[in-house]
Write a protein that holds these residues in place. Sequence first.
Motif, PDB file in Angstrom:
ATOM      1  N   ILE A   1      41.988  35.109 -71.926  1.00  0.00           N
ATOM      2  CA  ILE A   1      43.224  34.586 -71.339  1.00  0.00           C
ATOM      3  C   ILE A   1      43.308  33.083 -71.534  1.00  0.00           C
ATOM      4  O   ILE A   1      44.359  32.549 -71.907  1.00  0.00           O
ATOM      5  CB  ILE A   1      43.315  34.979 -69.849  1.00  0.00           C
ATOM      6  CG1 ILE A   1      43.535  36.490 -69.724  1.00  0.00           C
ATOM      7  CG2 ILE A   1      44.417  34.205 -69.139  1.00  0.00           C
ATOM      8  CD1 ILE A   1      43.369  37.031 -68.331  1.00  0.00           C
TER       9      ILE A   1
ATOM     10  N   ILE B   1      51.473  30.764 -69.108  1.00  0.00           N
ATOM     11  CA  ILE B   1      50.874  31.637 -68.094  1.00  0.00           C
ATOM     12  C   ILE B   1      51.895  32.647 -67.566  1.00  0.00           C
ATOM     13  O   ILE B   1      51.571  33.830 -67.403  1.00  0.00           O
ATOM     14  CB  ILE B   1      50.269  30.797 -66.950  1.00  0.00           C
ATOM     15  CG1 ILE B   1      49.035  30.040 -67.474  1.00  0.00           C
ATOM     16  CG2 ILE B   1      49.893  31.668 -65.756  1.00  0.00           C
ATOM     17  CD1 ILE B   1      48.479  29.022 -66.521  1.00  0.00           C
ATOM     18  N   THR B   2      53.139  32.212 -67.325  1.00  0.00           N
ATOM     19  CA  THR B   2      54.134  33.164 -66.814  1.00  0.00           C
ATOM     20  C   THR B   2      54.482  34.223 -67.856  1.00  0.00           C
ATOM     21  O   THR B   2      54.702  35.384 -67.505  1.00  0.00           O
ATOM     22  CB  THR B   2      55.428  32.464 -66.333  1.00  0.00           C
ATOM     23  OG1 THR B   2      55.992  31.728 -67.408  1.00  0.00           O
ATOM     24  CG2 THR B   2      55.171  31.571 -65.152  1.00  0.00           C
TER      25      THR B   2
ATOM     26  N   ALA C   1      51.433  36.612 -68.171  1.00  0.00           N
ATOM     27  CA  ALA C   1      51.377  37.521 -67.026  1.00  0.00           C
ATOM     28  C   ALA C   1      52.599  38.436 -66.974  1.00  0.00           C
ATOM     29  O   ALA C   1      52.742  39.218 -66.044  1.00  0.00           O
ATOM     30  CB  ALA C   1      51.290  36.711 -65.734  1.00  0.00           C
ATOM     31  N   THR C   2      53.465  38.328 -67.961  1.00  0.00           N
ATOM     32  CA  THR C   2      54.719  39.088 -68.077  1.00  0.00           C
ATOM     33  C   THR C   2      55.600  38.929 -66.846  1.00  0.00           C
ATOM     34  O   THR C   2      56.287  39.855 -66.448  1.00  0.00           O
ATOM     35  CB  THR C   2      54.486  40.590 -68.392  1.00  0.00           C
ATOM     36  OG1 THR C   2      53.819  41.201 -67.292  1.00  0.00           O
ATOM     37  CG2 THR C   2      53.717  40.784 -69.676  1.00  0.00           C
TER      38      THR C   2
ATOM     39  N   GLY D   1      49.741  39.637 -73.484  1.00  0.00           N
ATOM     40  CA  GLY D   1      49.502  39.608 -72.046  1.00  0.00           C
ATOM     41  C   GLY D   1      49.387  41.002 -71.469  1.00  0.00           C
ATOM     42  O   GLY D   1      48.513  41.288 -70.648  1.00  0.00           O
ATOM     43  N   TRP D   2      50.260  41.882 -71.908  1.00  0.00           N
ATOM     44  CA  TRP D   2      50.188  43.265 -71.453  1.00  0.00           C
ATOM     45  C   TRP D   2      48.853  43.880 -71.856  1.00  0.00           C
ATOM     46  O   TRP D   2      48.190  44.526 -71.044  1.00  0.00           O
ATOM     47  CB  TRP D   2      51.351  44.056 -72.041  1.00  0.00           C
ATOM     48  CG  TRP D   2      51.294  45.507 -71.678  1.00  0.00           C
ATOM     49  CD1 TRP D   2      51.665  46.069 -70.497  1.00  0.00           C
ATOM     50  CD2 TRP D   2      50.812  46.560 -72.492  1.00  0.00           C
ATOM     51  NE1 TRP D   2      51.459  47.423 -70.533  1.00  0.00           N
ATOM     52  CE2 TRP D   2      50.924  47.750 -71.755  1.00  0.00           C
ATOM     53  CE3 TRP D   2      50.288  46.632 -73.782  1.00  0.00           C
ATOM     54  CZ2 TRP D   2      50.532  48.975 -72.256  1.00  0.00           C
ATOM     55  CZ3 TRP D   2      49.907  47.858 -74.276  1.00  0.00           C
ATOM     56  CH2 TRP D   2      50.031  49.014 -73.517  1.00  0.00           C
TER      57      TRP D   2
ATOM     58  N   LEU E   1      45.902  42.201 -69.794  1.00  0.00           N
ATOM     59  CA  LEU E   1      45.858  42.421 -68.346  1.00  0.00           C
ATOM     60  C   LEU E   1      46.018  43.890 -67.955  1.00  0.00           C
ATOM     61  O   LEU E   1      45.278  44.399 -67.133  1.00  0.00           O
ATOM     62  CB  LEU E   1      46.942  41.588 -67.658  1.00  0.00           C
ATOM     63  CG  LEU E   1      46.843  40.076 -67.871  1.00  0.00           C
ATOM     64  CD1 LEU E   1      48.061  39.387 -67.285  1.00  0.00           C
ATOM     65  CD2 LEU E   1      45.574  39.537 -67.255  1.00  0.00           C
TER      66      LEU E   1
END
Length: 168
Positions: free
Chosen positions: A85, A121-122, A125-126, A150-151, A154
């Motif tokens: 990340i 970051i947003t 994190a989706t 991101g998906w 995470l």
Amino acid sequence: PLFIPPQIHPWHVARHMARRALTLLPLSAGTLGLGMAIYHWIEGLPWSDSFLNASMLLGGMGPVDRLHTEAGKWAAGAYALFAGIVFLVVAFSSAYFVLAANSDNQVAGLETKLDAIYFSITILATVGFGDITPRTDLGRMIASVMMLLGWGTLAVPTGIVRAEFTAQ
């Protein structure tokens, strides 16, 4: 209409990204230190081997030494996800800031390096609050790739862990 950015020399872009990445050096150094501590204190590796394993994970390649303890495996796995990340945030926030610096309407609302980190970051994190938005095809393509990463970073590991706990 398709936005075609002006021709920019690749070395100019590389210099721009390097300068912006230096801002993120404390985050990278802290992440490297965390990984070294995990490998040294939990797995009992010498500091040089701990540095090698942590830096390989932070660089996106994977550890070199085999892990021998359960605690070490769990801690190294968590560190690997965290390092991945951090790697994505550093890479994409540098790219977003270069995009914004080279053209005024590539990414709306992105004005500072902290804005680039926040946006990365947003998107990773989706979540995406909408206060910073890519306006061009290139910006949207980069944001889309980051959303998928991101998906995968995470959501997929969370599903695997949930499945393991459900199976037991």
